[in-house]
Design a protein around this motif. Sequence first.
Motif, mmCIF file in Angstrom:
data_model
loop_
_atom_site.group_PDB
_atom_site.id
_atom_site.type_symbol
_atom_site.label_atom_id
_atom_site.label_comp_id
_atom_site.label_asym_id
_atom_site.label_seq_id
_atom_site.Cartn_x
_atom_site.Cartn_y
_atom_site.Cartn_z
ATOM 1 N N GLU A 1 0.812 -1.214 0.000
ATOM 2 C CA GLU A 1 0.000 0.000 0.000
ATOM 3 C C GLU A 1 0.847 1.266 0.000
ATOM 4 N N HIS A 2 2.028 1.204 0.624
ATOM 5 C CA HIS A 2 2.806 2.429 0.817
ATOM 6 C C HIS A 2 4.097 2.512 0.017
ATOM 7 N N TYR A 3 4.580 1.419 -0.547
ATOM 8 C CA TYR A 3 5.843 1.448 -1.287
ATOM 9 C C TYR A 3 5.639 0.903 -2.699
ATOM 10 N N PRO A 4 6.156 1.621 -3.717
ATOM 11 C CA PRO A 4 5.985 1.148 -5.100
ATOM 12 C C PRO A 4 6.579 -0.235 -5.331
ATOM 13 N N LYS A 5 7.732 -0.482 -4.731
ATOM 14 C CA LYS A 5 8.399 -1.769 -4.876
ATOM 15 C C LYS A 5 9.179 -2.047 -3.606
ATOM 16 N N SER A 6 8.879 -3.167 -2.959
ATOM 17 C CA SER A 6 9.538 -3.437 -1.683
ATOM 18 C C SER A 6 9.673 -4.937 -1.465
ATOM 19 N N SER A 7 10.526 -5.288 -0.519
ATOM 20 C CA SER A 7 10.703 -6.670 -0.079
ATOM 21 C C SER A 7 10.702 -6.668 1.437
ATOM 22 N N LEU A 8 10.318 -7.797 2.024
ATOM 23 C CA LEU A 8 10.202 -7.841 3.479
ATOM 24 C C LEU A 8 10.602 -9.210 4.003
ATOM 25 N N GLY A 9 10.807 -9.270 5.301
ATOM 26 C CA GLY A 9 11.143 -10.533 5.937
ATOM 27 C C GLY A 9 10.876 -10.467 7.425
ATOM 28 N N VAL A 10 10.452 -11.596 7.998
ATOM 29 C CA VAL A 10 10.243 -11.710 9.441
ATOM 30 C C VAL A 10 10.969 -12.966 9.892
ATOM 31 N N TYR A 11 11.867 -12.825 10.863
ATOM 32 C CA TYR A 11 12.731 -13.946 11.236
ATOM 33 C C TYR A 11 12.863 -14.057 12.759
ATOM 34 N N PRO A 12 12.759 -15.254 13.302
ATOM 35 C CA PRO A 12 13.050 -15.458 14.729
ATOM 36 C C PRO A 12 14.543 -15.275 14.985
ATOM 37 N N ILE A 13 14.876 -14.590 16.062
ATOM 38 C CA ILE A 13 16.274 -14.369 16.412
ATOM 39 C C ILE A 13 16.462 -14.562 17.919
ATOM 40 N N GLU A 14 17.706 -14.459 18.359
ATOM 41 C CA GLU A 14 18.036 -14.575 19.782
ATOM 42 C C GLU A 14 17.430 -15.841 20.392
ATOM 43 N N THR B 1 11.991 -4.405 6.320
ATOM 44 C CA THR B 1 11.426 -3.930 5.055
ATOM 45 C C THR B 1 12.499 -3.140 4.313
ATOM 46 N N VAL B 2 12.580 -3.347 3.019
ATOM 47 C CA VAL B 2 13.468 -2.530 2.187
ATOM 48 C C VAL B 2 12.726 -2.161 0.907
ATOM 49 N N ALA B 3 12.828 -0.893 0.537
ATOM 50 C CA ALA B 3 12.212 -0.404 -0.696
ATOM 51 C C ALA B 3 13.269 0.332 -1.501
ATOM 52 N N ASN B 4 13.525 -0.128 -2.710
ATOM 53 C CA ASN B 4 14.538 0.471 -3.576
ATOM 54 C C ASN B 4 13.882 1.153 -4.767
ATOM 55 N N LYS B 5 14.458 2.262 -5.171
ATOM 56 C CA LYS B 5 14.018 2.917 -6.402
ATOM 57 C C LYS B 5 15.254 3.488 -7.085
ATOM 58 N N TYR B 6 15.557 2.935 -8.254
ATOM 59 C CA TYR B 6 16.766 3.328 -8.971
ATOM 60 C C TYR B 6 16.404 4.042 -10.272
ATOM 61 N N SER B 7 17.108 5.125 -10.555
ATOM 62 C CA SER B 7 16.928 5.839 -11.818
ATOM 63 C C SER B 7 18.278 6.361 -12.291
ATOM 64 N N PRO B 8 19.198 5.439 -12.655
ATOM 65 C CA PRO B 8 20.542 5.867 -13.052
ATOM 66 C C PRO B 8 20.551 6.759 -14.291
ATOM 67 N N SER B 9 19.551 6.606 -15.169
ATOM 68 C CA SER B 9 19.509 7.459 -16.362
ATOM 69 C C SER B 9 19.250 8.919 -15.983
ATOM 70 N N ASN B 10 18.645 9.123 -14.814
ATOM 71 C CA ASN B 10 18.412 10.477 -14.307
ATOM 72 C C ASN B 10 19.363 10.829 -13.163
ATOM 73 N N PHE B 11 20.369 9.987 -12.974
ATOM 74 C CA PHE B 11 21.447 10.229 -12.012
ATOM 75 C C PHE B 11 20.966 10.284 -10.559
ATOM 76 N N TRP B 12 20.056 9.376 -10.180
ATOM 77 C CA TRP B 12 19.698 9.277 -8.767
ATOM 78 C C TRP B 12 19.240 7.858 -8.438
ATOM 79 N N ASN B 13 19.486 7.460 -7.193
ATOM 80 C CA ASN B 13 19.047 6.166 -6.673
ATOM 81 C C ASN B 13 18.687 6.356 -5.202
#
Length: 271
Positions: free
Chosen positions: A123-136, A145-157
């Motif tokens: 709902e909130h990110y155009p493109k994202s990946s997520l994960g939930v992991y037991p630790i400790e 959660t991580v959301a990446n948006k790359y536009s190298p042709s416009n010189f920004w990421n």
Amino acid sequence: MSRTAALSSFVESAPPGELTDVTKAIKSILGDDSLHSELTPAFEKYNESQFATVKLPGGSTEVLVSEHNRLGDGRYYDVESQSSFEFDHSTQRASNVQSYVLDSNHADLVKSLVKSLSNHTSEHYPKSSLGVYPIEDDTQLAILTVANKYSPSNFWNGRWRSSYIYDPSSGSLTGSIKVDVHYYEDGNVRLLTNKNVSASLGANATATEIVRQIAVAEKKYQEDLNKAFASLSEGAFKALRRQLPITRQKIEWEKISGYRVGQDIGGGRSR
């Protein structure tokens, strides 16, 4: 500082989506194409800290790579696809996918969190990946959660990362939100932010309640960033430039020869 440490610092500070370019630049400067083994630890640290994403062979969605879903010997696991995989940190490619069944006392909560978090991110990110992991030793849960948006042709990421640790016994939720944006057209401008988050949900909170709290924190931080950008635009950035010449009138460029500066440039008479 040793050569390896110096080169590793370049790798670990690479902007979003530009690790390959940084690596190529290092090889070009040193004239050495055999650096991968020397830089493997730096690649691993970078990929895990940046929540690198990768498509599994035969898969359609990207899964995360982090310290929280590391199995050892270069293998990681994904809860949603119920699989584990090898990950090459230098090429950022996955291989040797195998079936993986999560062994956790909180398995039901993990699966519910994956579903609720997926709804939130879609709902909130155009493109994202997520994960939930037991630790400790299965006493806490890492929610990423991580959301990446790359536009190298416009010189920004850009990259958004959020990571939270939830303790089912106490109901505490702590974590951080990080934003990393790089503009590099005719120069370099980089935004790096880190916002700490903490909340108390009560013991045995539901996945819906946990994700709702995450959504509130991330919405508020997004609003704070928007306000900060507006303030910079109207304040500090605006003060860096004069909007009108000293005459307080806009320059009519078609009449530039009538201005003193135009006469000077054209070799005309100056006063």
